[in-house]
Design a protein around this motif. Structure first.
Motif, PDB file in Angstrom:
ATOM      1  N   LEU A  38       0.832  -1.199   0.000  1.00 57.32           N
ATOM      2  CA  LEU A  38       0.000   0.000   0.000  1.00 57.32           C
ATOM      3  C   LEU A  38       0.869   1.254   0.000  1.00 57.32           C
ATOM      4  CD1 LEU A  38      -2.633  -0.964   2.740  1.00 57.32           C
ATOM      5  CD2 LEU A  38      -2.912  -1.070   0.261  1.00 57.32           C
ATOM      6  N   ASP A  42      -3.771   5.625  -1.188  1.00 53.11           N
ATOM      7  CA  ASP A  42      -4.527   4.518  -1.766  1.00 53.11           C
ATOM      8  C   ASP A  42      -5.900   4.421  -1.111  1.00 53.11           C
ATOM      9  OD1 ASP A  42      -2.496   3.752  -3.483  1.00 53.11           O
ATOM     10  OD2 ASP A  42      -1.892   2.000  -2.307  1.00 53.11           O
ATOM     11  N   VAL A  44      -8.761   1.860  -0.221  1.00 54.57           N
ATOM     12  CA  VAL A  44      -8.861   0.420  -0.038  1.00 54.57           C
ATOM     13  C   VAL A  44     -10.194   0.053   0.594  1.00 54.57           C
ATOM     14  CG1 VAL A  44      -6.381   0.023   0.164  1.00 54.57           C
ATOM     15  CG2 VAL A  44      -7.683   0.506   2.204  1.00 54.57           C
ATOM     16  N   PHE A  55      -7.842  -6.966   2.583  1.00 54.31           N
ATOM     17  CA  PHE A  55      -7.674  -5.679   1.915  1.00 54.31           C
ATOM     18  C   PHE A  55      -7.844  -5.834   0.421  1.00 54.31           C
ATOM     19  CE2 PHE A  55      -5.217  -5.665   5.765  1.00 54.31           C
ATOM     20  CZ  PHE A  55      -5.452  -4.421   6.297  1.00 54.31           C
ATOM     21  N   GLU A  56      -8.531  -4.875  -0.174  1.00 54.26           N
ATOM     22  CA  GLU A  56      -8.610  -4.802  -1.634  1.00 54.26           C
ATOM     23  C   GLU A  56      -8.322  -3.358  -2.025  1.00 54.26           C
ATOM     24  OE1 GLU A  56     -11.744  -5.257  -5.334  1.00 54.26           O
ATOM     25  OE2 GLU A  56     -12.286  -6.095  -3.388  1.00 54.26           O
ATOM     26  N   VAL A  57      -7.234  -3.175  -2.788  1.00 60.94           N
ATOM     27  CA  VAL A  57      -6.889  -1.837  -3.255  1.00 60.94           C
ATOM     28  C   VAL A  57      -7.832  -1.495  -4.409  1.00 60.94           C
ATOM     29  CG1 VAL A  57      -5.086  -0.363  -4.221  1.00 60.94           C
ATOM     30  CG2 VAL A  57      -4.482  -2.161  -2.595  1.00 60.94           C
TER      31      VAL A  57
END
Length: 80
Positions: A38, A42, A44, A55-57
């Motif tokens: 990260l 960002d 997220v 976590f998903e960016v």
């Protein structure tokens, strides 16, 4: 439960996230609990579950926000 956050900063071994719809709400997570790469700024999606965090960016949203900020900065520079 899933919420969207912006990575505000990395501070003293912790990631500091600000909630997207209420930036007064922070989520502070130790660096070792984050298994993705990260960068500050960002956006997220963070899901909390019984084993920790997922976590998903959100690359497109991050890119769009960075472009908006860049455009705003450019407008401010041109007003001088």
């Amino acid at each position: 439960m899933t919420n969207k956050y912006t990575l505000d900063r990395i501070d003293d071994g912790f990631y500091v996230f600000l909630k997207r719809d209420d930036e007064s709400e922070q989520l502070i997570i130790p660096l070792e609990e984050v298994k993705v790469n990260l960068n500050e700024g960002d956006i997220v999606e963070i899901e909390t579950n019984e084993t920790g965090y997922r976590f998903e960016v959100l690359k497109e949203e991050t890119s769009d926000m960075k472009e908006k900020v860049s455009n705003l900065l450019e407008k401010l520079k041109n007003k001088k």
